[in-house]
Design a protein around this motif. Structure first.
Motif, short mmCIF file in Angstrom:
data_model
loop_
_atom_site.label_atom_id
_atom_site.label_comp_id
_atom_site.label_asym_id
_atom_site.label_seq_id
_atom_site.Cartn_x
_atom_site.Cartn_y
_atom_site.Cartn_z
N LEU A 97 0.81 -1.22 0.00
CA LEU A 97 0.00 0.00 0.00
C LEU A 97 0.84 1.27 0.00
O LEU A 97 0.31 2.36 -0.12
CB LEU A 97 -0.93 0.01 1.22
N ARG A 98 2.12 1.11 0.15
CA ARG A 98 2.98 2.29 0.22
C ARG A 98 2.99 3.04 -1.11
O ARG A 98 2.85 2.45 -2.19
CB ARG A 98 4.40 1.88 0.61
N HIS A 99 3.19 4.33 -1.01
CA HIS A 99 3.28 5.18 -2.19
C HIS A 99 4.34 4.65 -3.14
O HIS A 99 4.16 4.63 -4.37
CB HIS A 99 3.61 6.61 -1.75
N ALA A 100 5.45 4.16 -2.59
CA ALA A 100 6.55 3.66 -3.41
C ALA A 100 6.12 2.50 -4.28
O ALA A 100 6.48 2.41 -5.47
CB ALA A 100 7.73 3.25 -2.52
N PHE A 101 5.35 1.57 -3.72
CA PHE A 101 4.93 0.39 -4.47
C PHE A 101 3.90 0.75 -5.53
O PHE A 101 4.05 0.39 -6.71
CB PHE A 101 4.34 -0.65 -3.51
N LEU A 102 2.85 1.46 -5.14
CA LEU A 102 1.78 1.77 -6.08
C LEU A 102 2.25 2.71 -7.18
O LEU A 102 1.84 2.58 -8.34
CB LEU A 102 0.59 2.37 -5.33
N SER A 103 3.10 3.66 -6.85
CA SER A 103 3.60 4.57 -7.88
C SER A 103 4.56 3.86 -8.83
O SER A 103 4.64 4.20 -10.01
CB SER A 103 4.29 5.78 -7.24
N ALA A 104 5.28 2.86 -8.33
CA ALA A 104 6.16 2.08 -9.21
C ALA A 104 5.34 1.32 -10.25
O ALA A 104 5.76 1.18 -11.41
CB ALA A 104 7.02 1.11 -8.40
N SER A 149 6.03 2.44 -14.15
CA SER A 149 6.62 1.40 -14.99
C SER A 149 5.71 0.98 -16.13
O SER A 149 6.12 0.18 -16.98
CB SER A 149 6.96 0.18 -14.13
N GLY A 150 4.47 1.47 -16.15
CA GLY A 150 3.53 1.05 -17.18
C GLY A 150 2.90 -0.29 -16.91
O GLY A 150 2.23 -0.86 -17.79
N SER A 151 3.05 -0.82 -15.68
CA SER A 151 2.41 -2.09 -15.34
C SER A 151 0.90 -1.91 -15.19
O SER A 151 0.13 -2.86 -15.37
CB SER A 151 3.01 -2.64 -14.05
N LEU A 178 11.13 -0.43 -7.99
CA LEU A 178 10.89 -0.89 -6.64
C LEU A 178 12.20 -1.02 -5.86
O LEU A 178 12.26 -0.67 -4.68
CB LEU A 178 10.16 -2.24 -6.67
N ALA A 179 13.24 -1.50 -6.53
CA ALA A 179 14.55 -1.61 -5.88
C ALA A 179 15.10 -0.25 -5.51
O ALA A 179 15.82 -0.10 -4.51
CB ALA A 179 15.52 -2.34 -6.81
N GLU A 180 14.76 0.75 -6.28
CA GLU A 180 15.21 2.12 -5.99
C GLU A 180 14.43 2.74 -4.84
O GLU A 180 14.99 3.46 -4.02
CB GLU A 180 15.04 2.96 -7.26
#
Length: 377
Positions: A28-35, A39-41, A246-248
């Motif tokens: 749910l983190r901003h980092a995950f959802l924004s990735a 990324s176009g996923s 995500l790694a970043e």
């Protein structure tokens, strides 16, 4: 207070979004959802159009939120409503687009309605009231937390759907042998034999954190991940860029296990962690080896959870094969608000029968667990 719709999580700062989260869960983190978005996923032609709902005051401050997507199909959700959509098609009722509150491609239970309880309730009521005006047939919220379940049961029109997953629990084990000692003799021997078969093929394992992987490593991870779809004639949900982003953005939550033969990787299992849970996510291999999947995805994950003091191993959807390896049945919940009265009535009857069947299935599944009974070795 009013509903604001945003088509990108970048319309909200990471600090403001993450402040709404009740737990550390990575999905749910901003980092995950924004990735996923960057990324176009999701977005574009994926059939997952970001359409997050915010409950904001006059100053624009966010008090509640629902990570949400306009869906033009039902793929990648892991709560299957294809039969509902097909029934609507045959009856001449429009089912798509629908609004889905979920984490894309992630059948992981957690908070979905974010913020304090009063604001969340107001947001939920506003969303259902606005469905017809927005041309939406329905609102679905998948893999909800107990707090969300309690909120939904207080509101009319929402239909509860149950599912069953299999999770492994770390009951204070000192090491993997300590876990094996809780099993019946026959199951203990079976697991040892499976692990010995993999070791006998000369395969070793290397566990790494997110910041320890190079772009070449991520190329391999993605190749393996995509291959699990290609062998079934399907396109992978995630793009290669997702893994690098995500790694970043959240490397501390990433765990990757590499299976290695003669110094060369041949398989991988990608997982995420939070404060107490290990989330097994993606697996893939470039060559088939006997029992390699069980070792890479399950036994290595159990050992990692024990080593890091994590209490639970959530290995995702499906998995009767997980039962005999100590993964216990867990009931999952999703909620559905269907605007069309005919569809609503038909689904009510279906879900009553399905819920009963899921509970019976989960209870029967416990009889296949490998743990020894009192008085038995």
């Amino acid at each position: 207070m009013s509903v604001t719709i945003i088509d990108s999580l970048h319309a909200v700062s990471a600090e403001a979004w993450d402040a709404l989260l009740p737990q550390q869960q990575p999905f749910l983190r901003h980092a995950f959802l924004s990735a996923l978005e960057d990324s176009g996923s999701v977005g574009g032609r994926t059939g997952w159009q970001p359409s997050h709902r915010l409950w904001c005051d006059e100053q624009g401050e966010v008090h509640a939120a629902l990570p949400a997507y306009l869906k033009l199909h039902s793929y990648g959700e892991y709560v299957f409503d294809h039969a509902w959509a097909d029934a609507c098609r045959r009856a001449g009722i429009g089912y798509y687009p629908k609004l889905l509150g979920a984490v894309p491609f992630s059948p992981v239970t957690g908070a979905r309605l974010l913020g304090d309880a009063q604001a969340v309730g107001q947001l939920l009521d506003a969303l259902t009231a606005e469905l017809p005006a927005q041309g939406l047939s329905s609102l679905h919220i998948n893999f909800t937390s107990p707090a969300c379940d309690a909120l939904m049961t207080q509101r009319q029109g929402w239909l509860e759907r149950l599912g069953c997953q299999f999770h492994w629990h770390n009951r204070g084990y000192r090491d993997f042998q300590d876990f094996l000692d809780t099993l019946s003799s026959r199951k203990r021997k079976q697991m040892r034999k499976e692990r010995e078969q993999v070791a006998g093929q000369g395969i070793e394992f290397d566990r790494r954190l997110g910041h320890e992987l190079s772009e070449a490593d991520w190329d391999f991870v993605y190749h393996c991940y995509a291959n699990t779809y290609h062998v079934r004639g399907q396109a992978p949900y995630l793009t290669r860029d997702f893994f690098s982003l995500l790694a970043e953005r959240m490397p501390e939550m990433i765990r990757v296990v590499f299976a290695i033969e003669h110094g060369r990787p041949l398989a991988m299992a990608f997982s995420l962690v939070d404060g107490d849970t290990f989330y097994g996510r993606y697996w893939g291999c470039l060559a088939e080896f006997d029992r390699l999947h069980f070792e890479t995805c399950f036994y290595q994950g159990m050992e990692l959870a024990i080593d890091e003091g994590l209490q639970r191993f959530d290995a995702g959807a499906q998995g009767e094969h997980k039962l005999i390896r100590g993964f216990e049945p867990v009931i999952t919940h999703s909620w559905h608000y269907l605007f069309h009265p005919g569809l609503h009535a038909a689904v009510v009857e279906f879900l009553e029968q399905e819920r009963s069947g899921v509970r019976v299935y989960a209870e029967e599944a416990r009889s296949y667990l490998p743990f020894r009974q009192a008085g038995n070795g």
